[in-house]
Write a protein that holds these residues in place. Structure first.
Motif, short mmCIF file in Angstrom:
data_model
loop_
_atom_site.label_atom_id
_atom_site.label_comp_id
_atom_site.label_asym_id
_atom_site.label_seq_id
_atom_site.Cartn_x
_atom_site.Cartn_y
_atom_site.Cartn_z
N THR A 1 0.82 -1.05 -0.01
CA THR A 1 -0.24 0.05 0.11
C THR A 1 0.90 1.32 0.07
N LEU A 2 1.75 1.32 0.77
CA LEU A 2 2.58 2.41 0.86
C LEU A 2 3.48 2.76 -0.32
N SER A 3 3.87 1.71 -1.02
CA SER A 3 4.63 1.86 -2.33
C SER A 3 3.82 2.10 -3.45
N ARG A 4 2.77 1.73 -3.28
CA ARG A 4 1.84 2.15 -4.43
C ARG A 4 1.28 3.67 -4.06
N GLY A 5 1.22 4.10 -2.86
CA GLY A 5 1.00 5.56 -2.75
C GLY A 5 2.14 6.48 -3.16
N LEU A 6 3.40 6.15 -2.73
CA LEU A 6 4.43 6.98 -2.84
C LEU A 6 4.85 6.82 -4.36
N LYS A 7 4.31 5.87 -5.36
CA LYS A 7 4.61 5.97 -6.61
C LYS A 7 3.51 6.61 -7.37
N ALA A 8 2.62 6.91 -6.61
CA ALA A 8 1.21 7.70 -7.14
C ALA A 8 0.63 6.90 -8.11
N ARG A 9 0.61 5.50 -7.72
CA ARG A 9 -0.37 4.69 -8.53
C ARG A 9 -1.71 4.59 -7.61
N PHE A 10 -2.56 5.76 -7.53
CA PHE A 10 -3.46 5.76 -6.73
C PHE A 10 -4.86 4.79 -7.01
N ASP A 11 -4.95 4.47 -8.15
CA ASP A 11 -5.91 3.31 -8.39
C ASP A 11 -5.94 2.10 -7.70
N ARG A 12 -4.60 1.57 -7.95
CA ARG A 12 -3.96 0.49 -7.21
C ARG A 12 -3.89 0.50 -5.75
N HIS A 13 -3.55 1.72 -5.44
CA HIS A 13 -3.18 2.16 -4.11
C HIS A 13 -4.68 1.99 -3.21
N LYS A 14 -5.59 2.70 -3.80
CA LYS A 14 -6.81 2.55 -3.16
C LYS A 14 -7.43 1.18 -3.13
N ALA A 15 -7.27 0.32 -4.13
CA ALA A 15 -7.87 -0.89 -4.13
C ALA A 15 -7.22 -1.65 -3.06
N ILE A 16 -6.00 -1.54 -2.72
CA ILE A 16 -5.50 -2.40 -1.48
C ILE A 16 -5.63 -1.83 -0.12
N ALA A 17 -5.59 -0.56 -0.01
CA ALA A 17 -5.74 0.36 0.95
C ALA A 17 -7.17 0.04 1.66
N ARG A 18 -8.26 -0.06 0.90
CA ARG A 18 -9.47 -0.47 1.58
C ARG A 18 -9.32 -1.65 2.36
N TRP A 19 -8.35 -2.73 2.16
CA TRP A 19 -8.21 -3.75 3.03
C TRP A 19 -7.33 -3.56 3.95
N THR A 20 -6.32 -2.92 3.71
CA THR A 20 -5.00 -2.68 4.52
C THR A 20 -5.45 -1.85 5.80
N LEU A 21 -6.32 -0.79 5.53
CA LEU A 21 -6.64 0.11 6.65
C LEU A 21 -7.14 -0.56 7.77
N PRO A 22 -8.31 -1.49 7.57
CA PRO A 22 -9.33 -2.08 8.66
C PRO A 22 -8.56 -2.99 9.27
N ILE A 23 -7.64 -3.88 8.42
CA ILE A 23 -6.84 -4.95 8.92
C ILE A 23 -5.90 -4.29 10.00
N TRP A 24 -5.28 -3.38 9.55
CA TRP A 24 -4.24 -2.80 10.42
C TRP A 24 -4.70 -2.02 11.62
N LEU A 25 -5.65 -1.57 11.51
CA LEU A 25 -6.52 -0.95 12.38
C LEU A 25 -6.90 -1.84 13.78
N TYR A 26 -7.39 -3.06 13.32
CA TYR A 26 -7.74 -3.94 13.90
C TYR A 26 -6.65 -4.58 14.94
N VAL A 27 -5.65 -4.76 14.24
CA VAL A 27 -4.18 -5.40 14.77
C VAL A 27 -3.83 -4.37 15.93
N SER A 28 -3.88 -3.19 15.26
CA SER A 28 -3.35 -2.05 16.40
C SER A 28 -4.29 -2.01 17.67
N VAL A 29 -5.78 -2.12 17.60
CA VAL A 29 -6.42 -1.93 18.75
C VAL A 29 -6.28 -3.36 19.46
N THR A 30 -6.53 -4.48 18.84
CA THR A 30 -6.15 -5.79 19.68
C THR A 30 -5.20 -5.94 20.25
#
Length: 141
Positions: free
Chosen positions: A97-126
């Motif tokens: 996700t970070l790599s795609r965002g930094l390379k400005a591949r926003f369509d591909r970034h958004k596609a994976i970020a919608r999965w990364t964010l909730p999983i990462w947030l869940y892991v942080s809280v738990t």
């Protein structure tokens, strides 16, 4: 500071990462892309520091058994199983996700970020919950 202080440090890093993820989400909803990028880099850095502290702690101390009984035992293991399973997915998801965002591949970034964010947030809280349940035995009697 000793190695035995690292679980509290880890819980703090998880909590900070969770807050940063929520802030970054709010920023992207408001189309503040540059601020979103900076906050996500901070969340990535915080989670990376967590991972380093976690590895150092468990290399020194090993596994810490959960000795409590009663209703908290199945609660703890339910949280732990989902936490550990999803935690294994976070590093590669975050890196991609970070790599795609930094390379400005926003369509591909958004596609994976919608999965990364909730999983990462869940892991942080738990991660914070696991710490409280394992290392704070007087909480939730």
């Amino acid at each position: 500071m000793t190695v035995h202080d690292l679980p509290a440090v880890n819980a703090t890093l998880n909590a900070i990462s969770g807050v940063l993820l929520v802030v970054a989400y709010a920023l992207i909803l408001n189309r503040r892309i540059d601020a979103h990028r900076r906050v996500m880099l901070a969340a990535f850095t915080t989670s990376s520091l967590f991972l380093i502290c976690y590895i150092v702690y468990h290399a020194q101390v090993g596994s810490v058994p959960f000795t409590r009984q009663g209703f908290v035992r199945p609660l703890y293991f339910s949280i732990l199983i989902t936490h550990v399973t999803l935690a294994a997915a976070v590093p590669p998801l975050a890196i991609i996700t970070l790599s795609r965002g930094l390379k400005a591949r926003f369509d591909r970034h958004k596609a994976i970020a919608r999965w990364t964010l909730p999983i990462w947030l869940y892991v942080s809280v738990t991660g914070v919950l696991v710490y409280v349940l394992l290392y704070q035995p007087t909480w939730l009697i």
